[in-house]
Motif scaffolding. Structure first.
Motif, PDB file in Angstrom:
ATOM      1  N   TRP A  66       0.645  -1.270  -0.065  1.00 27.95           N
ATOM      2  CA  TRP A  66      -0.071   0.503   0.188  1.00 27.95           C
ATOM      3  C   TRP A  66       0.822   1.239   0.256  1.00 27.95           C
ATOM      4  CZ3 TRP A  66      -0.219   3.581   4.063  1.00 27.95           C
ATOM      5  CH2 TRP A  66       0.536   2.672   5.832  1.00 27.95           C
ATOM      6  N   TYR A  67       0.298   2.564   0.049  1.00 25.38           N
ATOM      7  CA  TYR A  67       0.997   3.617  -0.519  1.00 25.38           C
ATOM      8  C   TYR A  67       0.178   5.140  -0.294  1.00 25.38           C
ATOM      9  CZ  TYR A  67       2.528   0.489  -4.641  1.00 25.38           C
ATOM     10  OH  TYR A  67       2.869  -0.584  -5.117  1.00 25.38           O
ATOM     11  N   GLY A  84       4.852  16.562  -6.558  1.00 25.95           N
ATOM     12  CA  GLY A  84       4.291  15.684  -5.656  1.00 25.95           C
ATOM     13  C   GLY A  84       5.630  13.732  -4.970  1.00 25.95           C
ATOM     14  N   ALA A  85       4.794  13.670  -3.863  1.00 25.94           N
ATOM     15  CA  ALA A  85       6.201  12.441  -3.005  1.00 25.94           C
ATOM     16  C   ALA A  85       4.932  10.773  -3.555  1.00 25.94           C
ATOM     17  CB  ALA A  85       6.716  12.854  -2.500  1.00 25.94           C
ATOM     18  N   VAL A  86       5.505   9.759  -2.966  1.00 29.56           N
ATOM     19  CA  VAL A  86       4.837   8.930  -2.764  1.00 29.56           C
ATOM     20  C   VAL A  86       6.131   8.000  -2.065  1.00 29.56           C
ATOM     21  CG1 VAL A  86       4.078   6.505  -3.553  1.00 29.56           C
ATOM     22  CG2 VAL A  86       3.758   8.342  -5.014  1.00 29.56           C
ATOM     23  N   ASP A  87       5.364   7.247  -1.204  1.00 30.44           N
ATOM     24  CA  ASP A  87       6.004   6.151  -0.084  1.00 30.44           C
ATOM     25  C   ASP A  87       5.362   5.252  -0.175  1.00 30.44           C
ATOM     26  OD1 ASP A  87       7.787   5.125   1.805  1.00 30.44           O
ATOM     27  OD2 ASP A  87       7.626   5.931   3.338  1.00 30.44           O
ATOM     28  N   SER A  88       5.582   3.642  -0.155  1.00 30.06           N
ATOM     29  CA  SER A  88       5.036   2.709  -0.106  1.00 30.06           C
ATOM     30  C   SER A  88       5.362   1.922   1.520  1.00 30.06           C
ATOM     31  CB  SER A  88       5.922   1.368  -0.902  1.00 30.06           C
ATOM     32  OG  SER A  88       7.649   1.265  -1.394  1.00 30.06           O
ATOM     33  N   GLU A  97      -3.429   0.798  14.252  1.00 27.78           N
ATOM     34  CA  GLU A  97      -2.777   0.893  13.562  1.00 27.78           C
ATOM     35  C   GLU A  97      -1.547   1.811  13.466  1.00 27.78           C
ATOM     36  OE1 GLU A  97      -0.637  -3.426  14.045  1.00 27.78           O
ATOM     37  OE2 GLU A  97      -1.607  -3.154  12.652  1.00 27.78           O
ATOM     38  N   THR A  98      -0.231   2.235  13.792  1.00 31.54           N
ATOM     39  CA  THR A  98       0.255   3.844  13.428  1.00 31.54           C
ATOM     40  C   THR A  98       1.434   3.545  12.927  1.00 31.54           C
ATOM     41  OG1 THR A  98      -0.895   5.326  15.115  1.00 31.54           O
ATOM     42  CG2 THR A  98       0.517   5.879  14.314  1.00 31.54           C
ATOM     43  N   THR A  99       1.699   3.777  11.744  1.00 31.79           N
ATOM     44  CA  THR A  99       3.087   3.784  11.732  1.00 31.79           C
ATOM     45  C   THR A  99       3.984   5.121  10.759  1.00 31.79           C
ATOM     46  OG1 THR A  99       4.693   2.296  10.179  1.00 31.79           O
ATOM     47  CG2 THR A  99       3.110   3.465   9.334  1.00 31.79           C
ATOM     48  N   GLN A 100       5.264   5.054  10.721  1.00 26.35           N
ATOM     49  CA  GLN A 100       5.647   5.849  10.353  1.00 26.35           C
ATOM     50  C   GLN A 100       5.674   6.129   8.673  1.00 26.35           C
ATOM     51  OE1 GLN A 100       9.876   5.723  13.021  1.00 26.35           O
ATOM     52  NE2 GLN A 100       8.697   7.837  14.174  1.00 26.35           N
ATOM     53  N   TRP A 101       6.038   7.896   8.528  1.00 28.09           N
ATOM     54  CA  TRP A 101       5.981   7.651   7.118  1.00 28.09           C
ATOM     55  C   TRP A 101       7.489   8.858   6.302  1.00 28.09           C
ATOM     56  CZ3 TRP A 101       5.098  12.826   5.544  1.00 28.09           C
ATOM     57  CH2 TRP A 101       3.960  13.206   6.002  1.00 28.09           C
ATOM     58  N   SER A 102       8.098   8.657   5.923  1.00 30.00           N
ATOM     59  CA  SER A 102       8.921  10.076   4.959  1.00 30.00           C
ATOM     60  C   SER A 102       8.669   9.899   3.972  1.00 30.00           C
ATOM     61  CB  SER A 102      10.424   9.766   5.847  1.00 30.00           C
ATOM     62  OG  SER A 102      10.177   8.527   4.734  1.00 30.00           O
ATOM     63  N   LEU A 103       8.962  11.345   3.199  1.00 29.28           N
ATOM     64  CA  LEU A 103       8.861  11.730   1.889  1.00 29.28           C
ATOM     65  C   LEU A 103      10.061  12.444   1.604  1.00 29.28           C
ATOM     66  CD1 LEU A 103       4.680  12.382   1.271  1.00 29.28           C
ATOM     67  CD2 LEU A 103       6.029  10.373   0.385  1.00 29.28           C
ATOM     68  N   THR A 104      10.448  12.747   0.426  1.00 26.61           N
ATOM     69  CA  THR A 104      11.647  13.576   0.283  1.00 26.61           C
ATOM     70  C   THR A 104      10.851  13.306  -1.156  1.00 26.61           C
ATOM     71  OG1 THR A 104      12.624  12.678   1.297  1.00 26.61           O
ATOM     72  CG2 THR A 104      13.575  13.487  -0.755  1.00 26.61           C
ATOM     73  N   PHE A 118       7.680  26.020   2.482  1.00 28.02           N
ATOM     74  CA  PHE A 118       7.435  25.059   1.953  1.00 28.02           C
ATOM     75  C   PHE A 118       5.613  24.739   2.262  1.00 28.02           C
ATOM     76  CE2 PHE A 118       9.919  22.474   3.585  1.00 28.02           C
ATOM     77  CZ  PHE A 118       9.278  20.683   3.513  1.00 28.02           C
ATOM     78  N   GLY A 119       4.959  24.067   1.456  1.00 29.75           N
ATOM     79  CA  GLY A 119       3.615  23.759   2.037  1.00 29.75           C
ATOM     80  C   GLY A 119       3.437  21.393   1.663  1.00 29.75           C
ATOM     81  N   ILE A 120       2.361  21.825   2.810  1.00 27.40           N
ATOM     82  CA  ILE A 120       2.235  19.736   1.577  1.00 27.40           C
ATOM     83  C   ILE A 120       0.460  19.388   2.091  1.00 27.40           C
ATOM     84  CG2 ILE A 120       3.003  19.485   4.245  1.00 27.40           C
ATOM     85  CD1 ILE A 120       4.182  16.466   3.090  1.00 27.40           C
ATOM     86  N   GLY A 121       0.315  18.872   0.956  1.00 26.34           N
ATOM     87  CA  GLY A 121      -1.308  18.956   1.384  1.00 26.34           C
ATOM     88  C   GLY A 121      -1.436  17.718   0.691  1.00 26.34           C
ATOM     89  N   ASN A 122      -2.802  17.408   0.492  1.00 30.40           N
ATOM     90  CA  ASN A 122      -3.159  16.185  -0.629  1.00 30.40           C
ATOM     91  C   ASN A 122      -2.641  14.374   0.194  1.00 30.40           C
ATOM     92  OD1 ASN A 122      -5.130  17.981  -1.669  1.00 30.40           O
ATOM     93  ND2 ASN A 122      -3.785  18.599  -3.228  1.00 30.40           N
ATOM     94  N   LEU A 123      -3.018  14.811   1.377  1.00 31.19           N
ATOM     95  CA  LEU A 123      -2.477  13.490   1.980  1.00 31.19           C
ATOM     96  C   LEU A 123      -3.182  12.068   1.774  1.00 31.19           C
ATOM     97  CD1 LEU A 123      -0.357  15.893   3.010  1.00 31.19           C
ATOM     98  CD2 LEU A 123       0.213  13.699   4.412  1.00 31.19           C
ATOM     99  N   ARG A 124      -3.304  11.022   1.442  1.00 30.48           N
ATOM    100  CA  ARG A 124      -3.842  10.002   1.041  1.00 30.48           C
ATOM    101  C   ARG A 124      -2.991   8.560   0.670  1.00 30.48           C
ATOM    102  NH1 ARG A 124      -6.319   9.283  -4.877  1.00 30.48           N
ATOM    103  NH2 ARG A 124      -4.407   9.259  -5.857  1.00 30.48           N
TER     104      ARG A 124
END
Length: 129
Positions: A66-67, A84-88, A97-104, A118-124
């Motif tokens: 999942w992403y 934009g950026a994606v983490d898998s 449950e909770t997990t950590q994510w990171s985007l570059t 800078f801003g970040i939005g539209n997380l899904r």
């Protein structure tokens, strides 16, 4: 000499043509009841770094792969979208449950140092169809 040329060509093919996953696709199964928390945002060497957590607040387990994705903007008011950026994730995330994510995010065609706020939005979070 041929070995060196072969190594250079191979390196170019694997590094120079690296593709990033697109963001914003409608051809995905977006998870409902997802909570995102942004814990840190940094601009270092013309690159945006964002870290946070994602919590599954729904009744459906997120199964691998999942992403999660987000869009990056020129400011916190999200006036201009920069990309934009994606983490898998290769593990399941059960209810609550909770997990950590990171985007570059980095783009050699943009001087991201011009956007310290800078801003970040539209997380899904989603699975591919």
């Amino acid at each position: 000499m041929k070995s060196i040329l072969l190594i250079l060509v191979t390196t170019f093919l694997f590094v120079g043509c690296e593709e990033t996953m697109p963001t914003g696709s409608e051809d995905v199964n977006e998870f409902e009841s997802v909570q995102f928390v942004i814990e840190s945002r940094e601009l270092v060497d013309n690159t945006f770094f964002v870290k946070g957590t994602v919590t599954n607040k729904g009744n459906t387990t997120f199964t691998p792969t999942w992403y999660m994705e987000a869009q990056f903007y020129n400011n916190t008011q999200q006036s201009v979208k920069l990309g934009g950026a994606v983490d898998s994730f290769n593990f399941s995330l059960d209810k609550d449950e909770t997990t950590q994510w990171s985007l570059t995010y980095k783009n050699s065609d943009q001087n991201l140092n011009d956007y310290p706020n800078f801003g970040i939005g539209n997380l899904r979070a989603y699975k591919m169809n």
